[in-house]
Scaffold this active site. Structure first.
Site, PDB file in Angstrom:
ATOM      1  N   SER A  64       0.484  -1.774  -0.071  1.00 45.94           N
ATOM      2  CA  SER A  64       0.082   0.205  -0.496  1.00 45.94           C
ATOM      3  C   SER A  64       0.810   1.085   0.229  1.00 45.94           C
ATOM      4  CB  SER A  64      -1.182   0.172   0.936  1.00 45.94           C
ATOM      5  OG  SER A  64      -1.960  -0.639   1.093  1.00 45.94           O
ATOM      6  N   LYS A  67       0.638   3.606  -2.761  1.00 47.66           N
ATOM      7  CA  LYS A  67      -0.473   4.236  -3.622  1.00 47.66           C
ATOM      8  C   LYS A  67      -0.068   5.455  -2.781  1.00 47.66           C
ATOM      9  CE  LYS A  67      -3.759   1.029  -0.899  1.00 47.66           C
ATOM     10  NZ  LYS A  67      -4.434  -0.063   0.298  1.00 47.66           N
ATOM     11  N   TYR A 187      -3.910  -2.411 -10.690  1.00 49.36           N
ATOM     12  CA  TYR A 187      -3.691  -2.541  -8.834  1.00 49.36           C
ATOM     13  C   TYR A 187      -2.909  -3.689  -7.481  1.00 49.36           C
ATOM     14  CZ  TYR A 187      -4.584  -2.412  -4.129  1.00 49.36           C
ATOM     15  OH  TYR A 187      -5.199  -2.010  -1.858  1.00 49.36           O
ATOM     16  N   TYR A 240      -3.709   2.955   8.298  1.00 48.40           N
ATOM     17  CA  TYR A 240      -4.914   2.402   8.201  1.00 48.40           C
ATOM     18  C   TYR A 240      -6.130   3.300   9.452  1.00 48.40           C
ATOM     19  CZ  TYR A 240      -2.604  -0.828   5.208  1.00 48.40           C
ATOM     20  OH  TYR A 240      -1.400  -1.368   4.130  1.00 48.40           O
ATOM     21  N   VAL A 258       1.388  -3.456   4.151  1.00 51.94           N
ATOM     22  CA  VAL A 258       1.529  -4.862   4.826  1.00 51.94           C
ATOM     23  C   VAL A 258       2.171  -5.629   4.342  1.00 51.94           C
ATOM     24  CG1 VAL A 258      -1.286  -4.961   4.913  1.00 51.94           C
ATOM     25  CG2 VAL A 258      -0.146  -5.853   2.882  1.00 51.94           C
TER      26      VAL A 258
END
Length: 304
Positions: A64, A67, A187, A240, A258
């Site tokens: 992530s 992102k 993705y 998160y 992660v």
């Protein structure tokens, strides 16, 4: 300030704790095989000074953290139009929640939860050449060739049932324009980029330099306005549903993944990357967060 002794001291304090707590991301088979007893830390200052310790040159799946960079591409190309279908609020829920997405009629709460990142990927697919553009950006920012880990991307695709559900759910609300399989391919591949702490500390450097290129300071990666907004989203949404605790205990904009990596930004000073694969219950690197706490305590660097 000479940061090398600081990183060496942090590494020495973290090393004996490796393997004692936390779990690797076992729901992605390719990540489940990563040995937990690893720790790396690296930074790059605005002036180009670098320091690193531990396993800082060991490549890992950035997950992530990617992102940050897809959001940068999308904001650069679409501007404020990007926010027509994506919010900017903390989620308060797990990063792969379906419940929140249903309550909000397919509009993701922010671009750093999975649904929001999939929505960003959809916008990039509409613009064309998304996978090639992303890997070119990452290589350019860190000054070295980086690549997708096709094994991890395939592993994500085989086991990513929740992400498939999120994408199709948004499609049902008319919030995804392109073929779901093409969007998810981007993705899954962005999550499967392999980089090390040293490379990520370099690549994120534009976020501490008001959008200027981390190596070629004359070039602009994104505008000063966009860099500030990305940093603000990192602070409020980047770890998160633990973002509030991280802001309280560390006091820096952070983006985790992660794979065990976390990128942190000290505006106008430096960017920092830590990595340790064992995660806490929120999906953040357990010892990575501890290392960032030690860093801010020992240097006094914080946005507050």
């Amino acid at each position: 300030m000479n940061f090398q002794p600081v990183l060496d001291a942090i590494e020495a304090e973290i090393r004996p704790l490796l393997g004692a707590e936390g779990q690797v991301a076992s729901y992605i088979p390719a990540l489940a095989r990563v040995p937990a007893q690893q720790f790396g830390i690296a930074l790059r200052t605005c002036e180009g000074q670098e320091a690193a310790a531990g396993d800082a040159d060991t490549p890992f799946s950035i997950q992530s953290i990617s992102k940050l960079f897809t959001l940068t591409l999308a904001m650069r190309r679409l501007g404020d139009a990007l926010w027509e279908r994506i919010g900017r609020e903390p989620s308060g829920n797990p990063f792969n929640s379906l419940v929140q997405l249903e309550n909000e009629q397919g509009k993701p709460r922010n671009p750093f939860i999975n649904a929001g990142a999939i929505a960003v990927a959809d916008r990039l697919v509409s613009l064309g050449h998304a996978q090639a553009d992303l890997i070119a950006l990452m290589s350019n920012l860190c000054g070295e060739a980086v690549a997708y880990d096709e094994e991890v991307a395939a592993s994500e695709a085989v086991t990513g049932f929740r992400n498939v559900a999120l994408a199709n759910f948004m499609k049902s609300f008319g919030k995804i324009d392109n073929d779901v399989r093409e969007v998810l391919s981007l993705y899954f591949h962005q999550c499967a980029i392999r980089m090390c702490c040293r490379q990520l500390a370099r690549a994120a450097g534009f976020l501490c330099r008001d959008g200027a290129h981390p190596i070629d300071g004359e070039a602009e990666v994104t505008s000063e306005r966009h860099a500030r907004r990305i940093n603000s989203l990192m602070l409020t949404c980047g770890t998160y549903d633990a973002a509030g605790d991280v802001a309280f205990s560390i006091g820096l904009p952070c983006k985790s993944g992660v794979g065990g990596g976390i990128v942190a930004v000290v505006p106008d000073k430096l960017t920092l990357c830590v990595w340790s694969p064992a995660l806490d219950g929120n999906g953040n690197s357990l010892l990575g967060l501890k290392a960032l706490e030690l860093f801010t305590a020992r240097t006094g660097l914080s946005i507050f």
